[in-house]
Design an enzyme around this catalytic site. Structure first.
Site, short mmCIF file in Angstrom:
data_model
loop_
_atom_site.label_atom_id
_atom_site.label_comp_id
_atom_site.label_asym_id
_atom_site.label_seq_id
_atom_site.Cartn_x
_atom_site.Cartn_y
_atom_site.Cartn_z
N GLY A 70 0.79 -1.22 0.00
CA GLY A 70 0.00 0.00 0.00
C GLY A 70 0.82 1.27 0.00
O GLY A 70 0.28 2.35 0.24
N SER A 74 4.18 -0.55 -6.24
CA SER A 74 3.80 -1.62 -7.18
C SER A 74 3.92 -3.01 -6.58
O SER A 74 4.24 -3.97 -7.28
CB SER A 74 4.63 -1.53 -8.46
OG SER A 74 4.55 -0.24 -9.01
N SER A 75 3.64 -3.16 -5.29
CA SER A 75 3.75 -4.48 -4.66
C SER A 75 2.76 -5.47 -5.26
O SER A 75 3.10 -6.64 -5.40
CB SER A 75 3.57 -4.38 -3.14
OG SER A 75 2.31 -3.81 -2.81
N ASP A 127 3.58 -0.97 -14.36
CA ASP A 127 4.14 -1.63 -13.18
C ASP A 127 4.47 -3.09 -13.46
O ASP A 127 5.51 -3.60 -13.05
CB ASP A 127 3.18 -1.54 -11.99
CG ASP A 127 2.99 -0.10 -11.52
OD1 ASP A 127 3.79 0.77 -11.91
OD2 ASP A 127 2.04 0.14 -10.75
#
Length: 176
Positions: A70, A74-75, A127
């Site tokens: 969050g 770009s997790s 991403d």
């Protein structure tokens, strides 16, 4: 992401961040709904062509990441890409040594669909492409008109790029 075959028709998923084991029966749809970040794994499992013939075969997957969830780094894209590559490897599919632009775009598009359909995040492809195509000590230039990807060598080893986690959280599914 680490992955291995399971000994039962289920997905067993654990994250190093919370050490909570999550188990989901396979094929998908025969039990509790997948929750929180595991929706991304579910989406890759459902949409990925690498698992079409293995819908009932189980797998064990472990996730360890230094990306704060969050934080705008770009997790979710990284998780989708890592899960897709791991499932491809497990199935024996996608073993190319040097992925070409076409295969990277195909994978990025699949991961984008996962974000759209399983997390309600209306994202683009940048991403996912960055997770697939970035190389160490390089910048990645993406031109979607072609599309074209260019690796640009980092100009000076004495230069540094710092990313600072401010602690501010956001959720893309609720952003505009």
């Amino acid at each position: 992401v680490a992955i291995g075959p399971g000994d039962q028709p289920q997905a067993r998923i654990i994250s190093a961040s919370d050490q909570q084991l999550r188990e989901y029966p396979l094929p998908i749809g025969q039990g509790a709904a997948w929750s929180d970040w595991t929706r991304y794994i579910e989406g890759v499992w459902q949409l990925g062509s690498c698992v079409q013939d293995k819908r009932n075969e189980g797998f064990e997957l472990a996730v360890c990441s230094s990306l704060p969830v969050g934080a705008g780094l770009s997790s979710s894209a990284a998780l989708c890409v890592a899960a897709l590559l791991a499932l491809e490897r497990l199935s024996g599919d996608g073993l190319e040594q040097s992925p070409n632009l076409e295969s990277m775009l195909r994978r990025a598009s699949l991961c984008q669909q996962v974000e759209h359909q399983y997390a309600s995040v209306r994202c683009g492809l940048m991403d996912q492409l960055a997770s697939l195509a970035c190389r160490s000590d390089h910048l990645l230039a993406v031109d979607f008109r072609g599309p074209e990807l260019n690796q640009i060598p980092w100009p000076d080893q004495e230069l540094a790029c710092l990313l600072v986690h401010t602690g501010v959280q956001h959720q893309l599914a609720t952003s505009e």
